[in-house]
Motif scaffolding. Structure first.
Motif, PDB file in Angstrom:
ATOM      1  N   ARG A 189       0.841  -1.190   0.000  1.00 48.38           N
ATOM      2  CA  ARG A 189       0.000   0.000   0.000  1.00 48.38           C
ATOM      3  C   ARG A 189       0.878   1.244   0.000  1.00 48.38           C
ATOM      4  N   THR A 190       0.526   2.202  -0.818  1.00 46.44           N
ATOM      5  CA  THR A 190       1.222   3.492  -0.801  1.00 46.44           C
ATOM      6  C   THR A 190       0.181   4.600  -0.698  1.00 46.44           C
ATOM      7  N   THR A 191       0.560   5.651  -0.004  1.00 47.98           N
ATOM      8  CA  THR A 191      -0.323   6.798   0.154  1.00 47.98           C
ATOM      9  C   THR A 191       0.421   8.032  -0.352  1.00 47.98           C
ATOM     10  N   PRO A 192       0.122   8.463  -1.582  1.00 49.27           N
ATOM     11  CA  PRO A 192       0.788   9.646  -2.121  1.00 49.27           C
ATOM     12  C   PRO A 192       0.486  10.880  -1.276  1.00 49.27           C
ATOM     13  N   ASP A 193       1.361  11.835  -1.325  1.00 52.77           N
ATOM     14  CA  ASP A 193       1.191  13.141  -0.674  1.00 52.77           C
ATOM     15  C   ASP A 193       1.279  13.110   0.852  1.00 52.77           C
TER      16      ASP A 193
END
Length: 90
Positions: A84-88
Motif C-alpha cells: 500500500r502506498t499513500t501519495p502526498d
C-alpha cells in the motif's frame, strides 16, 4: 530528488478454519461483505477480484489522496500480500 517518507507495517493474521474459505475473504471486493465501511475502487484485475498484480484504491482520510494497493503475492489458500502506498503523505 527528495526521498519520500517510508514506513513498513507487517500484519500477520492466524485464523483457524478452512484455508480456501478464509482466503477468499481477503479480496478487496469480498471485504465489502464483512468489513464495516470498506470501500474500494478496482483499477486493474483480469478476473475482477484479488489476483497477483491487481491494483485498487481505498479512501485514506477526508481531503487526502487515496491509498493505492498492489497485490504482490497471491498464493490461494496459503498467502496474500498487498503493498500500500499513500501519495502526498509527508
Amino acid at each position: 530528488m527528495k526521498n519520500s517518507l517510508r514506513k513498513e507495517y507487517i500484519h500477520k493474521i492466524d485464523i483457524r478454519g478452512d484455508n480456501m474459505t478464509i482466503f477468499k475473504l481477503f479480496c478487496p471486493i469480498a471485504e465489502k461483505d464483512w468489513v464495516p465501511g470498506w470501500e474500494c475502487n478496482m483499477l486493474y484485475s483480469e478476473s475482477g477480484i484479488a489476483e497477483k498484480n491487481c491494483v485498487f484504491t481505498t479512501k485514506h482520510q477526508v481531503n487526502m489522496t487515496d491509498d493505492i494497493w498492489l497485490c504482490s503475492i497471491y498464493n490461494p489458500g496459503v498467502e496474500v500480500e498487498y503493498v500500500r502506498t499513500t501519495p502526498d503523505i509527508l
